[in-house]
Design an enzyme around this catalytic site. Structure first.
Site, mmCIF file in Angstrom:
data_model
loop_
_atom_site.group_PDB
_atom_site.id
_atom_site.type_symbol
_atom_site.label_atom_id
_atom_site.label_comp_id
_atom_site.label_asym_id
_atom_site.label_seq_id
_atom_site.Cartn_x
_atom_site.Cartn_y
_atom_site.Cartn_z
ATOM 1 N N LYS A 296 1.269 6.762 -1.074
ATOM 2 C CA LYS A 296 2.346 5.814 -1.424
ATOM 3 C C LYS A 296 2.874 6.077 -2.835
ATOM 4 C CE LYS A 296 -0.165 2.071 -0.885
ATOM 5 N NZ LYS A 296 -1.507 2.532 -0.543
ATOM 6 N N ARG B 90 0.399 -6.755 0.721
ATOM 7 C CA ARG B 90 -0.896 -6.311 1.242
ATOM 8 C C ARG B 90 -1.570 -7.375 2.100
ATOM 9 N NH1 ARG B 90 -1.854 -2.100 -3.018
ATOM 10 N NH2 ARG B 90 -3.593 -0.822 -2.338
ATOM 11 N N ARG C 3 -9.221 12.423 -6.678
ATOM 12 C CA ARG C 3 -8.438 11.826 -7.760
ATOM 13 C C ARG C 3 -9.371 11.204 -8.806
ATOM 14 N NH1 ARG C 3 -4.059 7.252 -6.360
ATOM 15 N NH2 ARG C 3 -5.911 6.028 -5.957
ATOM 16 N N ARG D 283 -9.804 6.253 -12.948
ATOM 17 C CA ARG D 283 -9.725 4.968 -12.252
ATOM 18 C C ARG D 283 -11.097 4.559 -11.759
ATOM 19 N NH1 ARG D 283 -4.614 4.302 -8.289
ATOM 20 N NH2 ARG D 283 -6.132 2.909 -7.301
ATOM 21 N N ARG E 111 -12.283 -0.617 -0.072
ATOM 22 C CA ARG E 111 -10.820 -0.723 -0.137
ATOM 23 C C ARG E 111 -10.201 -0.451 1.233
ATOM 24 N NH1 ARG E 111 -9.946 3.433 -4.752
ATOM 25 N NH2 ARG E 111 -7.728 3.191 -4.330
HETATM 26 P P1 B4P Z 1 -1.731 7.915 -3.483
HETATM 27 O O1 B4P Z 1 -1.869 7.907 -2.011
HETATM 28 O O2 B4P Z 1 -0.399 8.155 -4.031
HETATM 29 O O3 B4P Z 1 -2.409 6.549 -3.897
HETATM 30 P P2 B4P Z 1 -1.952 5.112 -3.404
HETATM 31 O O4 B4P Z 1 -2.076 4.994 -1.908
HETATM 32 O O5 B4P Z 1 -0.616 4.801 -3.983
HETATM 33 O O6 B4P Z 1 -2.954 4.243 -4.186
HETATM 34 P P3 B4P Z 1 -3.913 3.028 -3.877
HETATM 35 O O7 B4P Z 1 -3.532 2.298 -2.639
HETATM 36 O O8 B4P Z 1 -5.290 3.560 -3.992
HETATM 37 O O9 B4P Z 1 -3.781 2.129 -5.146
HETATM 38 P P4 B4P Z 1 -2.957 0.871 -5.630
HETATM 39 O O10 B4P Z 1 -2.616 1.202 -7.028
HETATM 40 O O11 B4P Z 1 -1.835 0.468 -4.719
HETATM 41 O O12 B4P Z 1 -2.646 9.012 -4.091
HETATM 42 C C1 B4P Z 1 -3.951 9.303 -3.649
HETATM 43 C C2 B4P Z 1 -4.333 10.732 -3.945
HETATM 44 O O13 B4P Z 1 -3.900 11.543 -2.856
HETATM 45 C C3 B4P Z 1 -3.699 11.333 -5.194
HETATM 46 O O14 B4P Z 1 -4.668 12.038 -5.890
HETATM 47 C C4 B4P Z 1 -2.619 12.254 -4.657
HETATM 48 O O15 B4P Z 1 -2.405 13.364 -5.486
HETATM 49 C C5 B4P Z 1 -3.213 12.692 -3.332
HETATM 50 N N1 B4P Z 1 -2.186 13.005 -2.347
HETATM 51 C C6 B4P Z 1 -1.032 12.339 -2.106
HETATM 52 N N2 B4P Z 1 -0.339 12.912 -1.108
HETATM 53 C C7 B4P Z 1 -1.090 13.986 -0.681
HETATM 54 C C8 B4P Z 1 -0.922 14.974 0.335
HETATM 55 N N3 B4P Z 1 0.154 15.015 1.129
HETATM 56 N N4 B4P Z 1 -1.901 15.901 0.493
HETATM 57 C C9 B4P Z 1 -2.988 15.886 -0.300
HETATM 58 N N5 B4P Z 1 -3.214 14.993 -1.295
HETATM 59 C C10 B4P Z 1 -2.268 14.039 -1.475
HETATM 60 O O16 B4P Z 1 -4.048 -0.324 -5.589
HETATM 61 C C11 B4P Z 1 -5.231 -0.359 -6.345
HETATM 62 C C12 B4P Z 1 -5.891 -1.749 -6.268
HETATM 63 O O17 B4P Z 1 -5.024 -2.750 -6.867
HETATM 64 C C13 B4P Z 1 -6.185 -2.317 -4.883
HETATM 65 O O18 B4P Z 1 -7.425 -1.834 -4.368
HETATM 66 C C14 B4P Z 1 -6.230 -3.844 -5.187
HETATM 67 O O19 B4P Z 1 -7.454 -4.243 -5.760
HETATM 68 C C15 B4P Z 1 -5.151 -4.029 -6.230
HETATM 69 N N6 B4P Z 1 -3.840 -4.400 -5.663
HETATM 70 C C16 B4P Z 1 -2.697 -3.651 -5.760
HETATM 71 N N7 B4P Z 1 -1.683 -4.284 -5.114
HETATM 72 C C17 B4P Z 1 -2.187 -5.432 -4.602
HETATM 73 C C18 B4P Z 1 -1.630 -6.475 -3.815
HETATM 74 N N8 B4P Z 1 -0.351 -6.449 -3.411
HETATM 75 N N9 B4P Z 1 -2.433 -7.514 -3.433
HETATM 76 C C19 B4P Z 1 -3.710 -7.550 -3.832
HETATM 77 N N10 B4P Z 1 -4.309 -6.577 -4.581
HETATM 78 C C20 B4P Z 1 -3.558 -5.525 -4.954
#
Ligand code: B4P
Length: 192
Positions: free
Chosen positions: A14, A89, A128, A134, A146
């Site tokens: 994302k 979420r 990551r 993190r 998670r």
């Molecule tokens: P991403 O995939 O970009 O990570 P994300 O889903 O955006 O992050 P996440 O869901 O963990 O965190 P968030 O900040 O929203 O990247 C993951 C890895 O994959 C990276 O290293 C990237 O380089 C790699 N990658 C990406 N695409 C790839 C591909 N095609 N091939 C290979 N590798 C690839 O949330 C963190 C925390 O915040 C939650 O657990 C919660 O506690 C809180 N939170 C956030 N929003 C909330 C909400 N709305 N309600 C309640 N809690 C919330």
């Protein structure tokens, strides 16, 4: 306005894809995870209350994140549209978002749901964690917690938007550029 939700489990890409999409479409990026990490870094009261939940891999309470999104929407009038990343979420968050947008005569136009296998998610997040600093990426048990939160509380959000036929599934495995091309195809199709 054009309002998009990029949906998917932790590690589905994302954040990665959002950076590219906001550049192409001129949308404002609202990533609740990023906003929360900024609050933690600035040691605000909101950040301090969120930190424990995030470190355990749990969702932060709805009222906290809904308040953050409400201020962001209210502080940015006249915008082309928002890209919501990591929000909503829970179904309660989706209902609150729909109401906030309705106050602006707007709505969610499209939900793009990234599909990635659990093994791949865990590999990506552990990887990551080696460099991101993190705290929620370093331990496999926290990563599994998670993913569990996602399955129990977040996946029903897709059901909420399926009722109005807004959800499109996109394969989230493969090269970042190929996935980006698939996402843009769906957005262009929706906008034309
Ligand atoms: P991403 O995939 O970009 O990570 P994300 O889903 O955006 O992050 P996440 O869901 O963990 O965190 P968030 O900040 O929203 O990247 C993951 C890895 O994959 C990276 O290293 C990237 O380089 C790699 N990658 C990406 N695409 C790839 C591909 N095609 N091939 C290979 N590798 C690839 O949330 C963190 C925390 O915040 C939650 O657990 C919660 O506690 C809180 N939170 C956030 N929003 C909330 C909400 N709305 N309600 C309640 N809690 C919330």
């Amino acid at each position: 306005m054009f309002n998009l939700i990029l949906f998917g489990p932790p590690g589905s890409g994302k954040g990665t894809q959002s950076e590219k999409l906001i550049e192409k479409y001129g949308l404002m990026h609202l990533a609740t995870g990023n906003i929360l990490r900024e609050e933690i870094a600035n040691k605000t009261a909101l950040g301090l209350s969120a930190k424990g939940f995030m470190d355990r891999g749990e969702l932060v309470p709805d009222e906290v994140v809904i308040g953050m999104i409400r201020s962001a929407i209210e502080n940015n009038p006249g915008i082309r549209g928002f890209l919501f990343d990591g929000f909503p979420r829970t179904v309660a968050q989706s209902v609150a978002l729909d109401n906030l947008l309705a106050e602006k005569d707007a709505q969610i136009d499209l939900v793009l749901a990234l599909q990635v296998s659990e093994d791949e998610l865990i590999d990506r997040l552990i990887n990551r964690g080696k460099t991101s600093g993190r705290t929620d990426d370093v331990n496999e048990n926290i990563i599994r917690a998670r993913i569990g939160e996602y399955e129990n509380k977040t996946s029903p959000v897709a059901g909420h938007y399926s009722k109005s036929d807004k959800v499109v599934k996109v394969k989230g495995e493969g090269s970042i550029d190929d996935i980006f091309n698939q996402l843009t195809k769906e957005i262009d199709h929706k906008q034309n």
